[in-house]
Design a protein around this motif. Structure first.
Motif, PDB file in Angstrom:
ATOM      1  N   VAL A  31     -10.133  35.779 -35.856  1.00  0.00           N
ATOM      2  CA  VAL A  31      -9.387  34.884 -34.980  1.00  0.00           C
ATOM      3  C   VAL A  31     -10.324  34.412 -33.876  1.00  0.00           C
ATOM      4  N   MET A  32     -10.419  33.084 -33.716  1.00  0.00           N
ATOM      5  CA  MET A  32     -11.326  32.500 -32.733  1.00  0.00           C
ATOM      6  C   MET A  32     -10.540  31.807 -31.622  1.00  0.00           C
ATOM      7  N   ASN A  33     -11.087  31.859 -30.419  1.00  0.00           N
ATOM      8  CA  ASN A  33     -10.569  31.055 -29.324  1.00  0.00           C
ATOM      9  C   ASN A  33     -11.343  29.739 -29.338  1.00  0.00           C
ATOM     10  N   THR A  34     -10.683  28.680 -29.753  1.00  0.00           N
ATOM     11  CA  THR A  34     -11.377  27.398 -29.909  1.00  0.00           C
ATOM     12  C   THR A  34     -11.781  26.790 -28.571  1.00  0.00           C
ATOM     13  N   GLU A  35     -11.147  27.226 -27.489  1.00  0.00           N
ATOM     14  CA  GLU A  35     -11.510  26.709 -26.173  1.00  0.00           C
ATOM     15  C   GLU A  35     -12.859  27.264 -25.713  1.00  0.00           C
ATOM     16  N   SER A  36     -13.054  28.547 -25.927  1.00  0.00           N
ATOM     17  CA  SER A  36     -14.285  29.186 -25.465  1.00  0.00           C
ATOM     18  C   SER A  36     -15.318  29.322 -26.562  1.00  0.00           C
ATOM     19  N   GLN A  51     -11.015  31.564 -38.151  1.00  0.00           N
ATOM     20  CA  GLN A  51     -12.374  31.082 -38.368  1.00  0.00           C
ATOM     21  C   GLN A  51     -12.536  30.571 -39.807  1.00  0.00           C
ATOM     22  N   GLY A  52     -13.074  29.372 -39.937  1.00  0.00           N
ATOM     23  CA  GLY A  52     -13.239  28.753 -41.246  1.00  0.00           C
ATOM     24  C   GLY A  52     -11.989  28.065 -41.742  1.00  0.00           C
ATOM     25  N   GLN A  53     -10.886  28.223 -41.012  1.00  0.00           N
ATOM     26  CA  GLN A  53      -9.614  27.555 -41.340  1.00  0.00           C
ATOM     27  C   GLN A  53      -9.035  27.005 -40.044  1.00  0.00           C
ATOM     28  N   GLU A  54      -9.756  26.057 -39.456  1.00  0.00           N
ATOM     29  CA  GLU A  54      -9.372  25.564 -38.139  1.00  0.00           C
ATOM     30  C   GLU A  54      -8.012  24.888 -38.132  1.00  0.00           C
ATOM     31  N   ASP A  55      -7.500  24.526 -39.334  1.00  0.00           N
ATOM     32  CA  ASP A  55      -6.168  23.939 -39.399  1.00  0.00           C
ATOM     33  C   ASP A  55      -5.076  24.995 -39.324  1.00  0.00           C
ATOM     34  N   VAL A  56      -5.437  26.271 -39.328  1.00  0.00           N
ATOM     35  CA  VAL A  56      -4.461  27.358 -39.208  1.00  0.00           C
ATOM     36  C   VAL A  56      -4.487  27.848 -37.768  1.00  0.00           C
ATOM     37  N   LYS A  57      -3.431  27.547 -37.044  1.00  0.00           N
ATOM     38  CA  LYS A  57      -3.315  27.974 -35.651  1.00  0.00           C
ATOM     39  C   LYS A  57      -2.663  29.348 -35.585  1.00  0.00           C
ATOM     40  N   VAL A  58      -3.049  30.113 -34.591  1.00  0.00           N
ATOM     41  CA  VAL A  58      -2.532  31.472 -34.417  1.00  0.00           C
ATOM     42  C   VAL A  58      -1.847  31.562 -33.063  1.00  0.00           C
ATOM     43  N   VAL A  59      -0.612  32.049 -33.070  1.00  0.00           N
ATOM     44  CA  VAL A  59       0.130  32.278 -31.833  1.00  0.00           C
ATOM     45  C   VAL A  59       0.313  33.784 -31.663  1.00  0.00           C
ATOM     46  N   ALA A  60      -0.237  34.333 -30.582  1.00  0.00           N
ATOM     47  CA  ALA A  60      -0.108  35.755 -30.287  1.00  0.00           C
ATOM     48  C   ALA A  60       1.080  35.985 -29.370  1.00  0.00           C
ATOM     49  N   SER A  61       1.811  37.054 -29.610  1.00  0.00           N
ATOM     50  CA  SER A  61       3.008  37.360 -28.811  1.00  0.00           C
ATOM     51  C   SER A  61       2.922  38.761 -28.246  1.00  0.00           C
ATOM     52  N   ARG A  62       3.245  38.879 -26.977  1.00  0.00           N
ATOM     53  CA  ARG A  62       3.311  40.202 -26.353  1.00  0.00           C
ATOM     54  C   ARG A  62       4.671  40.813 -26.615  1.00  0.00           C
ATOM     55  N   PRO A  63       4.745  41.959 -27.294  1.00  0.00           N
ATOM     56  CA  PRO A  63       6.035  42.606 -27.525  1.00  0.00           C
ATOM     57  C   PRO A  63       6.750  42.915 -26.219  1.00  0.00           C
ATOM     58  N   ASP A  64       8.067  42.848 -26.246  1.00  0.00           N
ATOM     59  CA  ASP A  64       8.860  43.079 -25.040  1.00  0.00           C
ATOM     60  C   ASP A  64       8.678  44.481 -24.470  1.00  0.00           C
ATOM     61  N   TRP A  65       8.310  45.430 -25.315  1.00  0.00           N
ATOM     62  CA  TRP A  65       8.261  46.821 -24.855  1.00  0.00           C
ATOM     63  C   TRP A  65       6.958  47.161 -24.140  1.00  0.00           C
ATOM     64  N   TRP A  66       5.986  46.261 -24.147  1.00  0.00           N
ATOM     65  CA  TRP A  66       4.715  46.562 -23.487  1.00  0.00           C
ATOM     66  C   TRP A  66       4.910  46.787 -21.987  1.00  0.00           C
ATOM     67  N   PRO A  67       4.325  47.829 -21.438  1.00  0.00           N
ATOM     68  CA  PRO A  67       4.348  47.990 -19.975  1.00  0.00           C
ATOM     69  C   PRO A  67       3.440  46.954 -19.321  1.00  0.00           C
ATOM     70  N   SER A  68       3.803  46.510 -18.147  1.00  0.00           N
ATOM     71  CA  SER A  68       3.068  45.442 -17.481  1.00  0.00           C
ATOM     72  C   SER A  68       1.635  45.848 -17.148  1.00  0.00           C
TER      73      SER A  68
END
Length: 408
Positions: free
Chosen positions: A339-344, A378-395
């Motif tokens: 998984v790549m950050n396309t911005e950085s 990576q290598g599939q730039e047309d596939v976007k990835v959305v990451a989600s923080r689970p609700d149970w994570w402590p802050s």
């Protein structure tokens, strides 16, 4: 029973299950679990083993990440199980734990259960407690079935002269999970106070509370020791269907895998890579698998050092795979994909588990959780990835306040 019909090719448990039927399957499963109320799955991916003998607790205490000594303590007034016949409301709750390498890397996870003892169960007449005074101390555990043989070999390697027997009892017992919307989160006593009026002898018979919630030999549902949102878990004799499972509410184990992915929870030695994974990066501390007060165990040094350093830079998070128009993509991402950050232009991490258009990924929080993060494969730039923080994570798991809004 009516089950979710699945192609044979997806009956396997392992990560990376992805083909053209998965989008319809995932949507149907998510809708079913969210709207149909509690469902249950037989977890064929888990096997049941038994530890038996006077040195059981001492043996496991020196190996596992969690503190198992409370299995040997007098039962208190707290419980997390559903009220069950022939089991007191003060039954000892299960413990989630892991066995690590000496270098502190993950090997196996275990859900440990203390079965009901003879004095807490009614005899066959239902008029008094059973009497088996010489019953040896024993614990059950559900473990990853795909590594069962090597797990048993590993425990036997550590056994040496300890008076403990370790047996595979998978032919006699099975592991089940009950999950979904509408499950109770209160303690059993608060759910059914009227059950306290049921009894034998002179006092309240907590072993007879709510006959609908357990088998007649004391096997019962417990709250999942990791998270309340994961529902209830238990081991039951293989020749019975556990209580509280309606005829149309038993469903395939893949539904539970999808449920766990939505919650950001990995399980077993495939989803948590054996011999490689750092337990704290896979959130095992937040899943109640690690005690930082128990003393020494195998691999403790790395865990303690990482914990007290206070910064975990990578964690397992939930992922969704989308196209440029925001539509879900199926059969496009395999485990191990970077998984790549396309911005950085920097690598954010890797996909660890893929199920249709969803997955789990071990991502660097500083790259994945930036306000402007744009993630892709990576290598599939047309596939976007959305990451989600689970609700149970402590802050406090987020390195700074700006990362709160970066998650989906």
């Amino acid at each position: 029973m009516n089950r979710v019909a699945l192609p044979k090719s997806i009956a396997q448990r392992f990560r990376g299950i992805h083909h053209s039927a998965w989008k319809q399957f995932c949507n149907r499963c998510e809708t079913q679990v969210q709207s149909a109320g509690p469902v249950a799955s037989l977890l064929k991916s888990r096997s049941v083993i038994r530890f038996r003998g006077p040195d059981t607790l001492k043996f496991l205490q020196g190996l596992l990440t969690n503190d198992v000594r409370r299995f040997g303590e007098p039962i208190g007034e707290k419980t997390e199980n559903l009220p069950t016949p022939n089991v007191p409301a003060t039954s000892v709750t299960p413990i989630y734990a892991a066995l690590l390498t000496p270098q502190g890397r993950f090997l196996y996870d275990l859900f440990l259960y203390k079965p009901p003892t003879c004095d807490t169960k009614l005899d066959d007449t239902g008029t008094g407690p059973e009497s088996h005074p010489h019953e040896p101390f024993h614990l059950f555990a559900d473990v990853d079935a795909s590594v069962l043989d090597e797990l048993l070999q590993t425990f036997n390697k550590y056994r040496l002269r300890s008076k403990v027997e370790i047996d595979d009892v998978s032919s006699d017992f099975s592991c089940w999970q009950r999950y979904g919307a509408g499950l109770p989160e209160k303690s059993s006593q608060l759910e059914e106070p009227e059950a306290a009026s049921v009894g034998w002898g002179a006092g309240v018979d907590r072993t007879a509370m709510s006959s609908s919630h357990g088998s007649d030999h004391g096997w019962q549902w417990f709250k999942d020791p990791r998270l309340v949102c994961l529902g209830f878990r238990g081991i039951f004799p293989s020749n019975i269907t556990p209580p509280l499972i309606e005829v149309d509410k038993e469903t395939d184990e893949q539904n539970f895998l999808l449920w766990r992915i939505e919650k950001g929870v990995a399980e077993g030695s495939t989803e948590i890579p054996k011999g490689e994974a750092v337990p704290l990066e896979y959130n095992l501390a937040g899943l109640n698998a690690i005690s930082f007060d128990k003393g020494c165990y195998v691999g403790q040094e790395l865990i303690a050092r990482t914990h007290h350093r206070g910064v975990i830079r990578k964690r397992i998070v939930s992922l969704r795979f989308l196209d440029n128009d925001g539509k879900e993509l199926v059969n496009k991402v395999a485990p191990g994909s970077e998984v790549m950050n396309t911005e950085s232009g920097k690598k954010a991490g890797a996909v660890t588990t893929a199920l249709g258009c969803r997955g789990l990924g071990l991502l660097r929080l500083d790259e994945a959780l930036k306000e402007s993060s744009a993630l892709s494969i990576q290598g599939q730039e047309d596939v976007k990835v959305v990451a989600s923080r689970p609700d149970w994570w402590p802050s406090e798991w987020l390195q700074d306040h700006g990362q709160h809004a970066a998650f989906a």
